[in-house]
Design an enzyme around this catalytic site. Structure first.
Site, PDB file in Angstrom:
ATOM      1  N   GLU A   1      18.665  46.716  36.944  1.00  0.00           N
ATOM      2  CA  GLU A   1      19.433  44.926  36.454  1.00  0.00           C
ATOM      3  C   GLU A   1      18.679  45.183  34.934  1.00  0.00           C
ATOM      4  OE1 GLU A   1      21.410  43.655  38.081  1.00  0.00           O
ATOM      5  OE2 GLU A   1      21.891  43.422  39.858  1.00  0.00           O
TER       6      GLU A   1
ATOM      7  N   ASP B   1      29.925  50.784  43.113  1.00  0.00           N
ATOM      8  CA  ASP B   1      31.366  50.508  42.113  1.00  0.00           C
ATOM      9  C   ASP B   1      30.801  50.958  40.731  1.00  0.00           C
ATOM     10  OD1 ASP B   1      28.313  49.277  41.540  1.00  0.00           O
ATOM     11  OD2 ASP B   1      29.790  46.603  41.865  1.00  0.00           O
TER      12      ASP B   1
ATOM     13  N   GLU C   1      31.320  36.475  48.804  1.00  0.00           N
ATOM     14  CA  GLU C   1      30.955  37.776  48.551  1.00  0.00           C
ATOM     15  C   GLU C   1      31.606  38.654  49.277  1.00  0.00           C
ATOM     16  OE1 GLU C   1      26.593  38.632  46.545  1.00  0.00           O
ATOM     17  OE2 GLU C   1      29.555  37.870  45.952  1.00  0.00           O
TER      18      GLU C   1
ATOM     19  N   GLU D   1      33.435  39.763  38.125  1.00  0.00           N
ATOM     20  CA  GLU D   1      34.440  40.818  38.637  1.00  0.00           C
ATOM     21  C   GLU D   1      35.620  40.699  38.466  1.00  0.00           C
ATOM     22  OE1 GLU D   1      30.671  42.023  39.383  1.00  0.00           O
ATOM     23  OE2 GLU D   1      31.648  40.073  39.880  1.00  0.00           O
TER      24      GLU D   1
ATOM     25  N   THR E   1      29.332  47.607  31.814  1.00  0.00           N
ATOM     26  CA  THR E   1      28.820  47.003  32.931  1.00  0.00           C
ATOM     27  C   THR E   1      28.829  45.823  33.234  1.00  0.00           C
ATOM     28  OG1 THR E   1      28.962  47.391  35.873  1.00  0.00           O
ATOM     29  CG2 THR E   1      27.313  47.126  34.408  1.00  0.00           C
TER      30      THR E   1
END
Length: 949
Positions: A148, A295, A389, A407, A493
Site C-alpha cells: 500500500e 490482480d 465486495e 476498478e 495500479t
C-alpha cells in the site's frame, strides 16, 4: 488497478525517439475513440453539452470530497465522513490489516496530487505540493504495508513529481519546484528496501518506516507469507524511481521479486497462487484468479513492458494470459481455480477487485471478453447500486460492503476509449448518479457498509480521490479539456502518472530475457503491433452491442451455461467431476457417479438423505479425491442453507431535519414482531426514550410513548418482554440500544433478537437492535433536536419516497447541486434522490441472541457453529431435494459462496505510535459542531435557492 496510455489508431510504428523499438505490443487498447466505432443505431450519441455537464459534475463532486478532507481531516491520513474528522492510527479502534495503509504521512493528500492536475486544478496542486513538502514526515515509528505504501505514497510522490516537472516545462506553474517530491520519494524508497532482506528477494509484507524489519523496535519481520500482488506490484514505481534518480537498486530489487514469482509459477498450468512463503517460495494458498491477492501482478507484467521495453515481461504476461483465458475465464465470469487442478473451480463467488480485468484486456487488445465481463458487472451494479465486495455465481451478495472502489469506473473508461461506444458514457453517468444518491454525505462520500440495507461506513479511502474522479473525469473530457496529453503517461495500479520517456532514461538494468529459460513460448497467436481498428471491430458499428445483448438479463436470470470447459477441451472425452451444486438425488447418473467416487447415499426415516464416503471403495485414487471434494462442498452447502435461514440486517434511517434520510444505521432484526421485509413502507415515527430505560417493567411515560418508536437499553430482561411492555404502552415500534459501551456494527457481527421460548405471535410491532455507537447517534440527535423522526425498514428508502408530498430544501433532493434546476418545483425534484445502499467488509452475520436477566446474554444460534468443524468429515446429512445452490470447496476460505458473510470482528486494539512533526491531534467534532456545520450549509443553500427562484 489502473490502465495505461496506448496506441492511437491502427498499425504499429515508432512513437518518437523515446521508444526503443516499434510498439511490440500485441494490442494496446487506448484507441482513438473517434476512429473506432460510429454510435450504434438506437444507442444515441451523448451530446457534447451533456458530456460537459457530467464532467463539471465530476469536478463538483471532487471538490466536495477534497475540500472536506482538507477542512476536517488534514493532516490525518484519511477522512471519516460521517463524523467529520480525520482517521489517525492509534486514536481509533484498529481495523486490522486495513489500517496498514495509514502511516501518519497525510496519505489522502499525497494520493491525490496528480488527480488535481488531471482535473485542471493547478493552483490547488501547487498549494498541495507545498503542504506535502512542509508537513509530511516519512520517519515515523509506525508499521505500514509495503504494498500500500508503494502504490499510494511512493506512487503518489512520483506521480506528483511527473506532473510538476511537466507544468514547470510549460512555464506557467511550479517555477519554484526543484524536485522536492522526488527527494521525498527516494527517501521513502530507501525506507522500504529493508523489507527485501530475504533469501528469495520477495519483500516482507510490512515494514517499520523508522526501524525497518527484524529490529527489536520494528515490531515486524516475523511474517512468513505475502500475497502475489503484494510482491509483484512494485516494478513500475521502483523502476521509475531508479530512472528518475539514476539509482538502480530500486529497479533491481523489484525485478528480482518478479523473477522469483515467475520461477515459482505452477509449470503445468502457468498459474500462480494467492499467497506465497517469502522464504521458501512454497505456495500457501493454491487458488488462482484475477481478483484480490493476484490482480495487479498481471497488470504490472504488461505495463512493465510498456514502460521499460523489456520483452521478457510481455512474454510472461502472454503466458499467464493464455492460462487465464484457458482456465479462469468462463465468460462472462472469472472464477478462481486450483493451480494444480485448473479444471476445478476453487470457489463459486467473485470479488469486486476483478473489475479491473476488462480494462487490462482492453490494454492487451482482447476486446470481446472485456465487453462480456464488464457488462456482467454492470448488471450486478444495476441490481445493487454498487458492486458488492463479493458476489456469487448466481449474482447474490456474498460480502456486502462497497468501499467506493474505482476498478469498474477504470474499465468503463478504457472500454469507451477502445470502442467509442456512447453506451459507456451512460454507464459512467449511472456511476455518478449512484455516488450522489447513495454515498454522498455532508462531509464527503461515505463507503457502503451494506449494499442491501443502504447503511454507511465511516470511511473514505484515499483511492477514491486518487482514482475514481480521475477516471470519471477522463471518461467525459475532450482533448481540449486537458492541459496536457494523457497519452504521454502510463497509469500505475493507483492511477498515478508515470511518463513514457522513462523507457530510455538511465537504463542501468541488463535486459536479459530469462523467460525462455523456463518455457517455450508459442506466440503465434499474438500480434506484436498495435491493431488496426478494422481488425478489432470488423466494419460493424453494432459489434459491442451485439456482445452485450445476450448478457443484459444475466443477473435476473441464471447465467448462461453453454459447454463446460472440460467438455470443450476434451471433446467427447470424460466429463468434469460432479459438483455439489448440481447434484440431484433422483438422478440415476448422479448416483452412479457417487458410487464411483466411493460415496454412499442412505435414506433416513425423517426424509433426509445421508452421504457417507469410503475412499477405499472409490474406483480410483482420482475418483476418491473427487469424492472428498464433493463431500467438502456438500458440508459447506449444508452449512450455507442453515445460514440462509438467518434474517438479513435491517435499516434505521433518520428522516427529520437536518438529516433528511442521509444517515442510515445498520440494525439487527428480531425473530418476532412485524417482518419489515413484508412491509415495504416500513414503520415511521418520532423516537422517545422510555421510562424505565431498560423496558423490563410497565412503562411509566406511556403518554409520551404512544404512537412513537420507543428507545430502550439492552439488559435485565428478555427482548420479547421489552417488546410486550412498549407495545402495551402504545408504541408503534422499538429500538433496543446495546449497553456495551463503544460497541459498533463496524467491528461486531450483527445478530437477531430471539424470543423468550414462548409463543410471540402477540407481538405485532417491529423491533430492531442498534449497537452502542449507532444508538448514540440517535440519542445525540435527540439532545440537539428534541423531535427526531426515524424510519424502520428492511433497507434504506429513496428520499423521494420518504418525502413524497412534502417540501424540503432542493439540495437535499438533488445532491448533484445543479442550481440550474432550482427553478423547477421542489416536488418535481423529489424523484432525483435515493438513499444509501451499502456494504460491509464481509457482510455481517446475523446470529440469534436472547436477552437474559442480569444483563447476561447467550448465543442461541451462532452462525459460526454452523460452519463445518472438520473440512475432511466423511459424512453429512442433507435434505432430500433435487437441486442445491452453490457451495465452496476452498479449505482456506471457508465462507460458502451464497452465504451472507461470516467475517469475525477485528479485535479492538489501539496502537501506540509516535507522533510526526505535524500536530496529529485528532480533529474530533462533537455532534453539536457537526450539526452546526450542516445548519450553515442548509442556510447557505436556502439562501441560494431563494435568490435563484
Amino acid at each position: 488497478m489502473s490502465g495505461a496510455a496506448g496506441c492511437q489508431g491502427g498499425g504499429g510504428g515508432e512513437r518518437g525517439p523515446r521508444w526503443r523499438r516499434p510498439w511490440r505490443l500485441l494490442a494496446l487498447g487506448l484507441l482513438s475513440a473517434s476512429s473506432v466505432l460510429a454510435a450504434a443505431p438506437g444507442a444515441g450519441a451523448m451530446s457534447k453539452e451533456e458530456k460537459r455537464r457530467l464532467g463539471n459534475q465530476v469536478l463538483e463532486m471532487f471538490d466536495h470530497a477534497y475540500s472536506n478532507y482538507m477542512e476536517h481531516a488534514y493532516p490525518a491520513d484519511e477522512l471519516m465522513p460521517l463524523t467529520c474528522r480525520g482517521r489517525v492510527r492509534g486514536q481509533e479502534p484498529s481495523r486490522g490489516d486495513v489500517d496498514d495503509a495509514l502511516g501518519k504521512f497525510s496519505l489522502t493528500l499525497i494520493d491525490t496530487l496528480d488527480t488535481l492536475v488531471v482535473l485542471n486544478k493547478t493552483k490547488e496542486f501547487e498549494e498541495a505540493v507545498k503542504k506535502v513538502i512542509k508537513d509530511v514526515n516519512l520517519d515515523n515509528d509506525i508499521v505500514v504495508s509495503v504494498f500500500e505504501t508503494n502504490i499510494r505514497v511512493l506512487g503518489g510522490l512520483l506521480g506528483g513529481h511527473s506532473v510538476a516537472i511537466m507544468l514547470k516545462e510549460k512555464g506557467e506553474h511550479m517555477q519554484w519546484y526543484n524536485g522536492e517530491l522526488l527527494h521525498m520519494a527516494k527517501e521513502l524508497g530507501y525506507k522500504l528496501l529493508p523489507a527485501f532482506n530475504t533469501t528469495s528477494g520477495l519483500p516482507y509484507p510490512r515494514v517499520n518506516l523508522k526501524f525497518g524489519v527484524r529490529h527489536p523496535e520494528a515490531r515486524t519481520g516475523t511474517e512468513t507469507d505475502t500475497c502475489t500482488a503484494c510482491a509483484g506490484t512494485l516494478i513500475l514505481e521502483f523502476a521509475a524511481l531508479s530512472r528518475f534518480t539514476g539509482t538502480s537498486i530500486f529497479e533491481e530489487y523489484a525485478r528480482k521479486a518478479l523473477d522469483f514469482i515467475w520461477e515459482k509459477r505452477q509449470r503445468s498450468s502457468n498459474l500462480v497462487g494467492v499467497t506465497i512463503n517469502i522464504h521458501t517460495g512454497d505456495w500457501v494458498r493454491k487458488d488462482s484468479g484475477v481478483g484480490a491477492g493476484i490482480d495487479s501482478y498481471y497488470e504490472y507484467l504488461l505495463k512493465a513492458y510498456v514502460l521499460l521495453g523489456d520483452d521478457s515481461f510481455l512474454e510472461r504476461f502472454n503466458t499467464h494470459y493464455d492460462a487465464i483465458m484457458r482456465y479462469i475465464s468462463q465468460p462472462p465470469l472469472l472464477l478462481d481455480v486450483h493451480i494444480h487442478k485448473p479444471m476445478l473451480n476453487a470457489r463459486t463467488w467473485m470479488d469486486s477487485l476483478l473489475a479491473f480485468f476488462p480494462g487490462l484486456q482492453v490494454l492487451k487488445g482482447d476486446i470481446r471478453p472485456a465487453i462480456e465481463t464488464h457488462e456482467m458487472l454492470y448488471q450486478v451494479i444495476k441490481k445493487h447500486n454498487f458492486l458488492p465486495e463479493a458476489f456469487t455465481t448466481d449474482f447474490r451478495v456474498h460480502w456486502a460492503q462497497h468501499p467506493l472502489r474505482p476498478e469498474f469506473a477504470e474499465s468503463t473508461y478504457f472500454l469507451y476509449k477502445a470502442t467509442g461506444d456512447p453506451y459507456y458514457l451512460e454507464v459512467g453517468k449511472t456511476l455518478i448518479e449512484n455516488l450522489n444518491k447513495y454515498a454522498r454525505v455532508p462531509c464527503g462520500f461515505a463507503a457502503m457498509k451494506d449494499v442491501r440495507t443502504g447503511s454507511h461506513e465511516d470511511r473514505m479511502d484515499s483511492f477514491f480521490l486518487a482514482e475514481m474522479f480521475k477516471y470519471l473525469y477522463l471518461l467525459f473530457a475532450d482533448k481540449e479539456d486537458m492541459i496536457f496529453d494523457i497519452e504521454d503517461y502510463i497509469f500505475t495500479t493507483e492511477a498515478h502518472l508515470l511518463p513514457l520517456w522513462l523507457s530510455t532514461t538511465n537504463q542501468t538494468i541488463s535486459k536479459k530475457n530469462t523467460t525462455t529459460e523456463y518455457t517455450e513460448l508459442d506466440d503465434s497467436n499474438f500480434d506484436w503491433t498495435c491493431p488496426n481498428t478494422q481488425i478489432l471491430f470488423p466494419n460493424d458499428p453494432m459489434f459491442a452491442q451485439s456482445i452485450r445483448e445476450p448478457l443484459k438479463n444475466v443477473v435476473d436470470k441464471s447465467c448462461p451455461r453453454g459447454i463446460s470447459r472440460a467438455e470443450e477441451s476434451l471433446g467427447s472425452g470424460p466429463k468434469p467431476p460432479l459438483r455439489a451444486r448440481d447434484f440431484m438425488a433422483s438422478n440415476p447418473e448422479h448416483l452412479e457417479i457417487l458410487k464411483k467416487m466411493g460415496v454412499s447415499l442412505i435414506h433416513l426415516k425423517d426424509g433426509r438423505v445421508q452421504l457417507v464416503q469410503h475412499a477405499v471403495q472409490a474406483a480410483s485414487s482420482l475418483d476418491a479425491e473427487d469424492g472428498l471434494r464433493f463431500m467438502q462442498e456438500m458440508i459447506e452447502l449444508s452449512s450455507q442453507q442453515q445460514k440462509e435461514q438467518q434474517l438479513p440486517p435491517r435499516a434505521v434511517q433518520i428522516v427529520s431535519h437536518p438529516f433528511f434520510g442521509r444517515v442510515v444505521l445498520t440494525a439487527g432484526p428480531a425473530q418476532f414482531g412485524m417482518d419489515l421485509s413484508k412491509h415495504k413502507s416500513g414503520t415511521r415515527g418520532f423516537v422517545v426514550t422510555i421510562k424505565p430505560y431498560n423496558g423490563c417493567s410497565e412503562i411509566t411515560n406511556s403518554e409520551a410513548v404512544k404512537e412513537k418508536i420507543a428507545l430502550m437499553q439492552r439488559g435485565q430482561c428478555m427482548f420479547a418482554e421489552k417488546a410486550r411492555n412498549i407495545q402495551k404502552a402504545g408504541a408503534i415500534g422499538g429500538i433496543v440500544i446495546d449497553d456495551n459501551e463503544g460497541s459498533s456494527s463496524d467491528t461486531a457481527p450483527l445478530f437477531q433478537m430471539a424470543g423468550d421460548g414462548k409463543n410471540t405471535d402477540d407481538i405485532t410491532i417491529p423491533m430492531l437492535f442498534l449497537f452502542n455507537k449507532e444508538g448514540n447517534i440517535i440519542l445525540d440527535a435527540i439532545r440537539e433536536y428534541e423531535a427526531v423522526e426515524v424510519l424502520l425498514s428492511d433497507k434504506a428508502k429513496d428520499r423521494a419516497t420518504i418525502f413524497k408530498g412534502k417540501t424540503i430544501p432542493n439540495y437535499i433532493i438533488d445532491s448533484n447541486l445543479e442550481m440550474e434546476n432550482m427553478d423547477q418545483k421542489l416536488s418535481e425534484n423529489d424523484s432525483h434522490k435515493q438513499n444509501s445502499e451499502e456494504a460491509s467488509s464481509a457482510s455481517q452475520d446475523v446470529a440469534a441472541v436472547s436477552e437474559e436477566p442480569e444483563g447476561e446474554s447467550s448465543d442461541v444460534t451462532d452462525p459460526d457453529s454452523l460452519s463445518p468443524a472438520h473440512a475432511d468429515s466423511d459424512s453429512v446429512s442433507i435434505s432430500d431435494q433435487d437441486s442445491y445452490t452453490p457451495g465452496t470447496d476452498e479449505a482456506s476460505t471457508p465462507e460458502p459462496a451464497c452465504m451472507q458473510g461470516d467475517n469475525q470482528p477485528q479485535e479492538q486494539k489501539t496502537e501506540t505510535e509516535s507522533n510526526s512533526k505535524v500536530n496529529w491531534d485528532n480533529k474530533v467534532q462533537p455532534m453539536e459542531s457537526i450539526l452546526a456545520d450542516w445548519n450553515e450549509d442548509i442556510e447557505a443553500f436556502e439562501m441560494m435557492e431563494k435568490d435563484e427562484l
